[in-house]
Design a protein around this motif. Structure first.
Motif, PDB file in Angstrom:
ATOM      1  N   MET A 337      81.278  -0.910  29.155  1.00  0.00           N
ATOM      2  CA  MET A 337      80.673  -0.345  30.362  1.00  0.00           C
ATOM      3  C   MET A 337      79.150  -0.492  30.262  1.00  0.00           C
ATOM      4  SD  MET A 337      83.163   3.013  30.656  1.00  0.00           S
ATOM      5  CE  MET A 337      82.288   3.776  32.044  1.00  0.00           C
ATOM      6  N   ASN A 338      78.704  -1.726  30.370  1.00  0.00           N
ATOM      7  CA  ASN A 338      77.299  -2.045  30.108  1.00  0.00           C
ATOM      8  C   ASN A 338      76.338  -1.537  31.170  1.00  0.00           C
ATOM      9  OD1 ASN A 338      78.074  -3.458  27.754  1.00  0.00           O
ATOM     10  ND2 ASN A 338      78.527  -5.291  28.950  1.00  0.00           N
ATOM     11  N   ASP A 339      76.850  -1.226  32.352  1.00  0.00           N
ATOM     12  CA  ASP A 339      75.997  -0.745  33.435  1.00  0.00           C
ATOM     13  C   ASP A 339      76.105   0.761  33.636  1.00  0.00           C
ATOM     14  OD1 ASP A 339      74.621  -3.052  34.409  1.00  0.00           O
ATOM     15  OD2 ASP A 339      76.503  -3.777  35.259  1.00  0.00           O
ATOM     16  N   THR A 340      76.653   1.461  32.658  1.00  0.00           N
ATOM     17  CA  THR A 340      76.879   2.900  32.800  1.00  0.00           C
ATOM     18  C   THR A 340      75.997   3.674  31.821  1.00  0.00           C
ATOM     19  OG1 THR A 340      79.164   2.490  33.455  1.00  0.00           O
ATOM     20  CG2 THR A 340      78.617   4.717  32.767  1.00  0.00           C
ATOM     21  N   ARG A 341      75.300   4.676  32.354  1.00  0.00           N
ATOM     22  CA  ARG A 341      74.410   5.474  31.507  1.00  0.00           C
ATOM     23  C   ARG A 341      74.096   6.812  32.174  1.00  0.00           C
ATOM     24  NH1 ARG A 341      72.371   0.793  32.530  1.00  0.00           N
ATOM     25  NH2 ARG A 341      72.142   0.249  30.325  1.00  0.00           N
ATOM     26  N   TYR A 342      73.829   7.795  31.328  1.00  0.00           N
ATOM     27  CA  TYR A 342      73.410   9.121  31.795  1.00  0.00           C
ATOM     28  C   TYR A 342      71.919   9.165  32.111  1.00  0.00           C
ATOM     29  CZ  TYR A 342      77.747  11.422  30.105  1.00  0.00           C
ATOM     30  OH  TYR A 342      79.038  11.842  29.894  1.00  0.00           O
ATOM     31  N   VAL A 343      71.143   8.315  31.461  1.00  0.00           N
ATOM     32  CA  VAL A 343      69.691   8.402  31.566  1.00  0.00           C
ATOM     33  C   VAL A 343      69.120   7.139  32.192  1.00  0.00           C
ATOM     34  CG1 VAL A 343      69.455   9.978  29.627  1.00  0.00           C
ATOM     35  CG2 VAL A 343      69.420   7.510  29.210  1.00  0.00           C
ATOM     36  N   TRP A 344      67.975   7.313  32.804  1.00  0.00           N
ATOM     37  CA  TRP A 344      67.250   6.199  33.399  1.00  0.00           C
ATOM     38  C   TRP A 344      66.410   5.531  32.306  1.00  0.00           C
ATOM     39  CZ3 TRP A 344      67.228   4.338  38.440  1.00  0.00           C
ATOM     40  CH2 TRP A 344      66.254   3.373  38.730  1.00  0.00           C
ATOM     41  N   LYS A 346      64.840   1.347  30.794  1.00  0.00           N
ATOM     42  CA  LYS A 346      64.376   0.017  31.180  1.00  0.00           C
ATOM     43  C   LYS A 346      65.525  -0.939  31.481  1.00  0.00           C
ATOM     44  CE  LYS A 346      64.114  -1.619  26.387  1.00  0.00           C
ATOM     45  NZ  LYS A 346      63.224  -2.170  25.330  1.00  0.00           N
ATOM     46  N   ASN A 347      66.735  -0.593  31.056  1.00  0.00           N
ATOM     47  CA  ASN A 347      67.876  -1.478  31.267  1.00  0.00           C
ATOM     48  C   ASN A 347      68.534  -1.322  32.632  1.00  0.00           C
ATOM     49  OD1 ASN A 347      67.808  -2.657  28.613  1.00  0.00           O
ATOM     50  ND2 ASN A 347      68.644  -0.730  27.820  1.00  0.00           N
ATOM     51  N   VAL A 348      68.087  -0.334  33.425  1.00  0.00           N
ATOM     52  CA  VAL A 348      68.629  -0.180  34.779  1.00  0.00           C
ATOM     53  C   VAL A 348      68.112  -1.321  35.645  1.00  0.00           C
ATOM     54  CG1 VAL A 348      68.739   1.270  36.818  1.00  0.00           C
ATOM     55  CG2 VAL A 348      68.748   2.331  34.549  1.00  0.00           C
ATOM     56  N   ASP A 349      69.024  -2.106  36.183  1.00  0.00           N
ATOM     57  CA  ASP A 349      68.651  -3.227  37.059  1.00  0.00           C
ATOM     58  C   ASP A 349      68.456  -2.684  38.474  1.00  0.00           C
ATOM     59  OD1 ASP A 349      68.344  -5.500  38.552  1.00  0.00           O
ATOM     60  OD2 ASP A 349      70.101  -6.538  37.747  1.00  0.00           O
ATOM     61  N   THR A 350      67.207  -2.424  38.826  1.00  0.00           N
ATOM     62  CA  THR A 350      66.914  -1.794  40.119  1.00  0.00           C
ATOM     63  C   THR A 350      67.241  -2.701  41.300  1.00  0.00           C
ATOM     64  OG1 THR A 350      64.603  -2.533  39.956  1.00  0.00           O
ATOM     65  CG2 THR A 350      65.125  -0.317  39.157  1.00  0.00           C
ATOM     66  N   THR A 351      67.391  -4.002  41.073  1.00  0.00           N
ATOM     67  CA  THR A 351      67.753  -4.910  42.173  1.00  0.00           C
ATOM     68  C   THR A 351      69.213  -4.719  42.585  1.00  0.00           C
ATOM     69  OG1 THR A 351      68.442  -6.741  40.725  1.00  0.00           O
ATOM     70  CG2 THR A 351      66.105  -6.611  41.324  1.00  0.00           C
ATOM     71  N   ARG A 352      69.983  -4.032  41.730  1.00  0.00           N
ATOM     72  CA  ARG A 352      71.398  -3.794  42.044  1.00  0.00           C
ATOM     73  C   ARG A 352      71.683  -2.324  42.331  1.00  0.00           C
ATOM     74  NH1 ARG A 352      74.751  -4.486  37.848  1.00  0.00           N
ATOM     75  NH2 ARG A 352      73.260  -4.915  36.172  1.00  0.00           N
ATOM     76  N   LEU A 353      70.651  -1.510  42.437  1.00  0.00           N
ATOM     77  CA  LEU A 353      70.832  -0.072  42.602  1.00  0.00           C
ATOM     78  C   LEU A 353      71.004   0.296  44.078  1.00  0.00           C
ATOM     79  CD1 LEU A 353      70.779   2.747  41.203  1.00  0.00           C
ATOM     80  CD2 LEU A 353      68.335   2.812  41.757  1.00  0.00           C
ATOM     81  N   ALA A 354      72.069   1.033  44.380  1.00  0.00           N
ATOM     82  CA  ALA A 354      72.322   1.510  45.745  1.00  0.00           C
ATOM     83  C   ALA A 354      71.538   2.801  45.962  1.00  0.00           C
ATOM     84  CB  ALA A 354      73.808   1.745  45.962  1.00  0.00           C
ATOM     85  N   THR A 366      64.915   8.387  44.377  1.00  0.00           N
ATOM     86  CA  THR A 366      65.879   8.069  43.329  1.00  0.00           C
ATOM     87  C   THR A 366      65.731   9.020  42.139  1.00  0.00           C
ATOM     88  OG1 THR A 366      65.910   5.734  43.942  1.00  0.00           O
ATOM     89  CG2 THR A 366      66.681   6.282  41.727  1.00  0.00           C
ATOM     90  N   VAL A 367      66.865   9.568  41.683  1.00  0.00           N
ATOM     91  CA  VAL A 367      66.869  10.447  40.512  1.00  0.00           C
ATOM     92  C   VAL A 367      66.738   9.590  39.255  1.00  0.00           C
ATOM     93  CG1 VAL A 367      68.203  12.123  39.191  1.00  0.00           C
ATOM     94  CG2 VAL A 367      68.279  12.167  41.694  1.00  0.00           C
ATOM     95  N   LYS A 368      65.807   9.954  38.381  1.00  0.00           N
ATOM     96  CA  LYS A 368      65.582   9.191  37.144  1.00  0.00           C
ATOM     97  C   LYS A 368      65.564  10.146  35.956  1.00  0.00           C
ATOM     98  CE  LYS A 368      62.924   5.570  39.522  1.00  0.00           C
ATOM     99  NZ  LYS A 368      61.657   4.795  39.572  1.00  0.00           N
ATOM    100  N   ASN A 369      66.762  10.545  35.523  1.00  0.00           N
ATOM    101  CA  ASN A 369      66.868  11.494  34.412  1.00  0.00           C
ATOM    102  C   ASN A 369      66.437  10.866  33.092  1.00  0.00           C
ATOM    103  OD1 ASN A 369      67.883  13.546  36.032  1.00  0.00           O
ATOM    104  ND2 ASN A 369      70.013  13.003  35.653  1.00  0.00           N
ATOM    105  N   LYS A 370      65.621  11.570  32.354  1.00  0.00           N
ATOM    106  CA  LYS A 370      65.241  11.139  31.010  1.00  0.00           C
ATOM    107  C   LYS A 370      66.111  11.811  29.951  1.00  0.00           C
ATOM    108  CE  LYS A 370      61.977   8.466  32.437  1.00  0.00           C
ATOM    109  NZ  LYS A 370      62.176   6.994  32.369  1.00  0.00           N
ATOM    110  N   THR A 371      66.750  12.902  30.336  1.00  0.00           N
ATOM    111  CA  THR A 371      67.681  13.616  29.452  1.00  0.00           C
ATOM    112  C   THR A 371      69.063  13.566  30.091  1.00  0.00           C
ATOM    113  OG1 THR A 371      65.956  15.137  28.708  1.00  0.00           O
ATOM    114  CG2 THR A 371      68.243  15.844  28.416  1.00  0.00           C
TER     115      THR A 371
END
Length: 492
Positions: A337-344, A346-354, A366-371
């Motif tokens: 599940m390479n595109d799944t994460r709890y936290v925001w 550098k690996n979040v591909d913002t070009t694919r973000l709904a 956009t919510v960008k949780n660090k924790t």
């Protein structure tokens, strides 16, 4: 004789003065009428979405059937509700348009377009290729306050079906779905279909941004669909013998807000995963913004994100790892599940973000949780989350005992449902059940259903406050009778 009178009337209408020659198939009028036909039948009739019929039928509708006589709008809708849509045996009867038969003729008055005649053939069948009947039809569409409404309809010459090419059903027609989403103000829709314990279909419709189609691997914030992932992290640890569902949580964590309340000693993982903590959903909803008990733990149900966060802090204290790290080890990496994460990060591909939108099409921040938040804001894709649900269905990494407890009624929730451990349970009768969870935040409406016995499932992700408006149609189409049962439970 009746049939001859009806057919004669049809020809009179079609070739009356002021009508023009048949329009080309690439014309705007042809496309508009075919779109309305698809909405009326592929959504309205084929999924028994009565509201769709009500919206597309003129109040002055006259429906002529060569076997059942004449109906007005009221009688037509009553017959539909009490007939096919109220008969379990026949509910799957569907209508398909014979593609090559369609003809559209414009109707003008004083040079102004006011209506259109649609001629064609349609097939009614439970199975496309067998036991089908075919009939001719003529529909008179009329512009009423700028909207196309079906004003008159003739259905005649019913006979056995000979193999003919039929129009692509609505849910296989991307163009029609895009139009439907626009009408419901849903910018992006993600669908996942699980069959035979495997993720068989992944579809994403709409736009990721203006004039840019949403990709297959669109990343969605799924709100409270985060909770089942956190639950599975915990249940896998329990299956490994590293966590006890009934051990008091205070051994690992006590929130300062409730440290002086002796009820904190009663909290266990079982009570948290079944929402029996006594906590509010979120402490910020209280006037003093502090966590408190609103009833004794274990005495009744109350949905709570605070409970899941309480569990996160206990897990992180015991294992000295973040929830993100635990999930990576137990779920995300094994399932790729390479595109799944709890936290925001550098690996979040913002070009694919709904991005999420309100009902007026205004974007939310956009919510960008660090924790990690154990209850909310997980970022994922249909494929990733679909594979996660497949692992749940197939009991991957869980002992038989833990799986049975997860799928057993722990507490009554609402509308006759119950909560298990991490999922809500729908009793569908005949010893059949569904596990479900939804997510709802600003610009997020998501829901999933899985059926462990039949190894089926459905995922629906949307990025709009209006996303709930598409649930009913999708549930009935993809889940059939079970979708209807779920809808009936939610609306009773």
């Amino acid at each position: 004789m009746a049939k001859k009178i009806i057919i004669g009337l049809i020809f009179t209408i079609i070739f009356s003065a002021n009508s023009k020659a048949q329009v080309e198939k690439n014309s705007d009028l042809y496309k508009s009428i075919l779109s309305k036909d698809s909405l009326l039948f592929d959504i309205g009739f084929n999924t028994c979405d009565i509201k769709q019929f009500e919206n597309l039928l003129s109040d002055n509708l006259k429906f002529y059937h060569d076997k059942d006589g004449v109906s007005d709008k009221t009688k037509f809708l009553i017959d539909l509700k009490n007939g096919i849509c109220n008969n379990q045996e026949n509910r799957q009867v569907k209508r398909f348009l014979v593609k090559e038969s369609t003809e559209i003729f414009p109707l003008y008055k004083n040079g102004i377009l006011y209506g259109a005649v649609q001629n064609g053939e349609h097939i009614f069948s439970e199975k496309r290729e067998s036991e089908a009947g075919i009939a001719k039809f003529t529909n008179i569409w009329q512009l009423e306050n700028g909207e196309w409404r079906l004003a008159t309809s003739f259905s005649f010459d019913h006979q056995a079906h000979e193999n003919k090419k039929i129009e692509k059903p609505f849910f296989d027609n991307d163009t029609e779905i895009e139009k439907w989403l626009t009408e419901n103000k849903v910018p992006t829709l993600g669908l996942g279909v699980i069959e035979n314990g495997k993720l068989q279909q992944v579809k994403v419709f709409g736009e990721i941004s203006k004039d840019i189609s949403a990709p297959y691997n669109t990343i969605f914030n799924v709100a409270s669909l985060t909770k089942p992932v956190t639950a599975m992290v915990t249940l896998k640890l329990a299956s490994l013998g590293q966590w006890n569902l009934d051990e008091p949580i205070h051994k690992y964590w006590t929130d300062p807000d409730i440290a002086s309340d002796p009820r904190n000693k009663k909290l266990t993982t079982r009570l948290i995963l079944s929402h029996q903590t006594g906590f509010p959903n979120w402490r910020w909803m209280n006037s003093d913004k502090k966590l408190n008990f609103q009833f004794d733990p274990g005495t009744k149900y109350q949905y709570s994100g605070e409970g899941m966060e309480y569990l996160r802090k206990a897990l992180e204290k015991k294992f000295n790892k973040s929830l993100q790290e635990l999930a990576n080890e137990l779920i995300f990496q094994p399932l790729k599940m390479n595109d799944t994460r709890y936290v925001w990060d550098k690996n979040v591909d913002t070009t694919r973000l709904a991005i999420g939108y309100d009902k007026d099409g205004k974007a939310y921040e956009t919510v960008k949780n660090k924790t990690p938040n154990a209850a909310d804001d997980l970022l994922t894709t249909i494929k990733d989350y679909g594979n996660f649900l497949v692992s749940v269905i197939n009991c991957d990494g869980l002992t038989k005992k833990i799986f049975e407890e997860m799928t057993s009624n722990q507490v009554a929730s609402t509308k006759g449902k119950h909560f298990g451990l991490g999922f809500e349970i729908y009793n569908l009768g005949n010893e059949e059940y569904a596990l479900s969870h939804g997510g709802s935040d600003n610009g997020v409406q998501t829901i999933v259903f899985i059926f462990p016995k039949t190894k089926q499932g459905l995922l629906i992700f949307t990025n709009s406050d209006t996303g709930v408006s598409v649930y009913e149609t999708l549930l009935k189409h993809y889940l059939g009778d079970n979708g209807q049962k779920i809808f009936d439970i939610e609306t009773k």
